[in-house]
Design a protein around this motif. Sequence first.
Motif, mmCIF file in Angstrom:
data_model
loop_
_atom_site.group_PDB
_atom_site.id
_atom_site.type_symbol
_atom_site.label_atom_id
_atom_site.label_comp_id
_atom_site.label_asym_id
_atom_site.label_seq_id
_atom_site.Cartn_x
_atom_site.Cartn_y
_atom_site.Cartn_z
ATOM 1 N N ARG A 46 -1.643 -9.924 4.211
ATOM 2 C CA ARG A 46 -1.407 -11.323 4.562
ATOM 3 C C ARG A 46 0.005 -11.591 5.067
ATOM 4 O O ARG A 46 0.212 -12.462 5.917
ATOM 5 N N HIS A 47 0.977 -10.846 4.550
ATOM 6 C CA HIS A 47 2.354 -11.271 4.780
ATOM 7 C C HIS A 47 3.255 -10.227 5.449
ATOM 8 O O HIS A 47 4.275 -10.605 6.048
ATOM 9 N N ALA A 48 2.939 -8.947 5.352
ATOM 10 C CA ALA A 48 3.852 -7.928 5.861
ATOM 11 C C ALA A 48 3.828 -7.873 7.380
ATOM 12 O O ALA A 48 2.764 -7.942 8.006
ATOM 13 N N ARG A 49 5.003 -7.712 7.959
ATOM 14 C CA ARG A 49 5.134 -7.495 9.398
ATOM 15 C C ARG A 49 5.748 -6.107 9.602
ATOM 16 O O ARG A 49 6.972 -5.943 9.565
ATOM 17 N N PRO A 50 4.911 -5.089 9.792
ATOM 18 C CA PRO A 50 5.437 -3.724 9.866
ATOM 19 C C PRO A 50 6.172 -3.460 11.167
ATOM 20 O O PRO A 50 5.851 -4.027 12.214
ATOM 21 N N THR A 51 7.163 -2.603 11.086
ATOM 22 C CA THR A 51 7.809 -2.070 12.279
ATOM 23 C C THR A 51 6.928 -0.968 12.852
ATOM 24 O O THR A 51 5.914 -0.582 12.260
ATOM 25 N N ALA A 52 7.330 -0.431 13.996
ATOM 26 C CA ALA A 52 6.583 0.694 14.570
ATOM 27 C C ALA A 52 6.578 1.885 13.614
ATOM 28 O O ALA A 52 5.597 2.636 13.534
ATOM 29 N N LEU A 53 7.672 2.061 12.863
ATOM 30 C CA LEU A 53 7.742 3.156 11.896
ATOM 31 C C LEU A 53 6.816 2.910 10.712
ATOM 32 O O LEU A 53 6.200 3.840 10.189
ATOM 33 N N GLY A 54 6.707 1.654 10.285
ATOM 34 C CA GLY A 54 5.911 1.338 9.110
ATOM 35 C C GLY A 54 4.449 1.100 9.376
ATOM 36 O O GLY A 54 3.627 1.139 8.442
ATOM 37 N N ALA A 55 4.070 0.858 10.632
ATOM 38 C CA ALA A 55 2.682 0.497 10.941
ATOM 39 C C ALA A 55 1.679 1.565 10.508
ATOM 40 O O ALA A 55 0.642 1.231 9.906
ATOM 41 N N PRO A 56 1.902 2.865 10.795
ATOM 42 C CA PRO A 56 0.931 3.866 10.332
ATOM 43 C C PRO A 56 0.799 3.902 8.810
ATOM 44 O O PRO A 56 -0.286 4.143 8.284
ATOM 45 N N LEU A 57 1.898 3.647 8.107
ATOM 46 C CA LEU A 57 1.865 3.643 6.648
ATOM 47 C C LEU A 57 0.997 2.497 6.134
ATOM 48 O O LEU A 57 0.142 2.691 5.252
ATOM 49 N N LEU A 58 1.191 1.300 6.679
ATOM 50 C CA LEU A 58 0.387 0.170 6.225
ATOM 51 C C LEU A 58 -1.075 0.326 6.606
ATOM 52 O O LEU A 58 -1.967 -0.094 5.849
ATOM 53 N N ALA A 59 -1.327 0.948 7.746
ATOM 54 C CA ALA A 59 -2.713 1.217 8.130
ATOM 55 C C ALA A 59 -3.361 2.201 7.160
ATOM 56 O O ALA A 59 -4.543 2.054 6.803
ATOM 57 N N GLU A 60 -2.600 3.187 6.731
ATOM 58 C CA GLU A 60 -3.127 4.148 5.758
ATOM 59 C C GLU A 60 -3.415 3.461 4.424
ATOM 60 O O GLU A 60 -4.457 3.707 3.791
ATOM 61 N N ILE A 61 -2.490 2.606 3.987
ATOM 62 C CA ILE A 61 -2.702 1.872 2.735
ATOM 63 C C ILE A 61 -3.963 1.022 2.824
ATOM 64 O O ILE A 61 -4.789 0.989 1.897
ATOM 65 N N ASP A 62 -4.145 0.338 3.944
ATOM 66 C CA ASP A 62 -5.338 -0.488 4.129
ATOM 67 C C ASP A 62 -6.601 0.373 4.108
ATOM 68 O O ASP A 62 -7.622 -0.013 3.518
ATOM 69 N N ARG A 63 -6.525 1.551 4.721
ATOM 70 C CA ARG A 63 -7.681 2.449 4.778
ATOM 71 C C ARG A 63 -8.098 2.903 3.376
ATOM 72 O O ARG A 63 -9.282 2.883 3.029
ATOM 73 N N TRP A 64 -7.110 3.266 2.555
ATOM 74 C CA TRP A 64 -7.425 3.717 1.204
ATOM 75 C C TRP A 64 -7.844 2.556 0.309
ATOM 76 O O TRP A 64 -8.687 2.724 -0.585
ATOM 77 N N ASP A 65 -7.280 1.368 0.538
ATOM 78 C CA ASP A 65 -7.731 0.218 -0.245
ATOM 79 C C ASP A 65 -9.198 -0.069 0.045
ATOM 80 O O ASP A 65 -9.979 -0.371 -0.876
ATOM 81 N N ARG A 66 -9.605 0.031 1.313
ATOM 82 C CA ARG A 66 -11.012 -0.169 1.654
ATOM 83 C C ARG A 66 -11.895 0.929 1.045
ATOM 84 O O ARG A 66 -13.032 0.674 0.635
ATOM 85 N N HIS A 67 -11.353 2.136 0.977
ATOM 86 C CA HIS A 67 -12.084 3.232 0.324
ATOM 87 C C HIS A 67 -12.405 2.868 -1.123
ATOM 88 O O HIS A 67 -13.559 3.013 -1.574
ATOM 89 N N PHE A 68 -11.411 2.395 -1.852
ATOM 90 C CA PHE A 68 -11.654 2.080 -3.261
ATOM 91 C C PHE A 68 -12.490 0.823 -3.436
ATOM 92 O O PHE A 68 -13.074 0.608 -4.502
ATOM 93 N N ALA A 69 -12.531 -0.008 -2.398
ATOM 94 C CA ALA A 69 -13.405 -1.192 -2.456
ATOM 95 C C ALA A 69 -14.831 -0.846 -2.062
ATOM 96 O O ALA A 69 -15.701 -1.712 -2.077
ATOM 97 N N GLY A 70 -15.056 0.424 -1.682
ATOM 98 C CA GLY A 70 -16.426 0.839 -1.356
ATOM 99 C C GLY A 70 -16.609 1.310 0.061
ATOM 100 O O GLY A 70 -17.708 1.723 0.444
ATOM 101 N N GLY A 71 -15.527 1.277 0.878
ATOM 102 C CA GLY A 71 -15.632 1.743 2.254
ATOM 103 C C GLY A 71 -15.373 3.244 2.333
ATOM 104 O O GLY A 71 -15.511 3.970 1.369
ATOM 105 N N ALA A 72 -14.955 3.687 3.517
ATOM 106 C CA ALA A 72 -14.669 5.108 3.729
ATOM 107 C C ALA A 72 -13.213 5.276 4.097
ATOM 108 O O ALA A 72 -12.669 4.498 4.858
ATOM 109 N N ALA A 73 -12.581 6.305 3.562
ATOM 110 C CA ALA A 73 -11.171 6.582 3.878
ATOM 111 C C ALA A 73 -11.094 7.483 5.096
ATOM 112 O O ALA A 73 -12.016 8.218 5.389
#
Length: 392
Positions: free
Chosen positions: A365-392
């Motif tokens: 909702r609130h983070a504005r990632p830099t180009a360096l941080g964007a892949p990290l936040l995308a990975e975090i989102d991917r794993w959060d969806r995994h634990f919510a029942g999606g696929a990592a």
Amino acid sequence: MTAEPPDDLTIPRPGSTSARRLLSATLQPLLAELGRKSAQASEPATRQGLTALLRAVREALAVDPGAVWSALRRPTVGVLIRCLRGASRPELLIELCATLAAELAVAGVLVSPLRLPAPPRIVCLGARRSFVLGPGELRCAAGSVVHVDAQGRETPLWPAPEAAASHLEITPSLALALVDNNPLAQLEAHPDKSGNAIDLGGQSPTRWVTALREALDIIAGPMPELRAEIDVVLQQVVPVGYDEGRHLSASYQEAIGTVYLSLHPQAMTMVEALIHEFSHNKLAVLQEQGPLLENPFWPLYPSPVRPDPRPLHGVLLAVHAFLPVARLYELMLAGDHPRARHPEFRARFAAIVAGNSEGAEVLRRHARPTALGAPLLAEIDRWDRHFAGGAA
């Protein structure tokens, strides 16, 4: 940016080299920072010593570059370089020069002998020794470190087999530190403790080493890639007390390769703390390249793991550190690990997943990632969806 930002710095993929590549990318800039300090040294003896040290580093690079980079990777060296950023601290510069010279001497890669002003103390992680010195000078050569006092008396510091070790082996690449040269160790961000002075908490060093080896072994089975990264990044654990009721730990951006841990009687608590602080170290390596968020420190938001409101940077640290913990619990359950049969194991796993989900939502909702941080936040989102029942 000196290296492509990885997309598996939270939970490494099989065969991942992300942590190693990022760590390697920090070394040349560290050496460049050391070079810039030679122009800033105000004391002639310090300036001359630093100039001689830089010449010795260049000579050693031509002979054994791996040994030089290993010396620069020592957290006892890197923390001094980083603490000198933007600061004029002559005593710290003297300690840095002597510490790096001693590391190169112990590694046997000094081509020409070095003579440097002696600081009050040197922590040489390569020798696993701490040298307490009086006024005088340090003389370093390949395989030899000698202190010469003001009266010209020589005291061999290395080799000195009778000297007590300052670091006890946990694994060949990781040691329990009984001394610490981090100038920032007493600065503390956690509201429940004050500073990180070395404290065995009344427990024997053997008990500390045994507990840490057990924690590493627990990680190794389900998550061998994460365990391998620990060997790459961490070099020392600093003990900061014993408490049966809670666990407190810390790490510092400047002290890459060091974690501060308290001892707890529960093995899984030690596992969580080790993964947590190791993960902070990985983000510290990434942040050597630049900021991860455009809005890291204001405003404050609720944190899933802290009693106090935290900036988004703190929320990012928490989620990044606890996602691999959740993955470990998940894999231990899937593999019917004996520890996963404990009646509280599933409840703890559920609590970690819930906290991560809360933190990940704050970031979404609130983070504005830099180009360096964007892949990290995308990975975090991917794993959060995994634990919510999606696929990592």
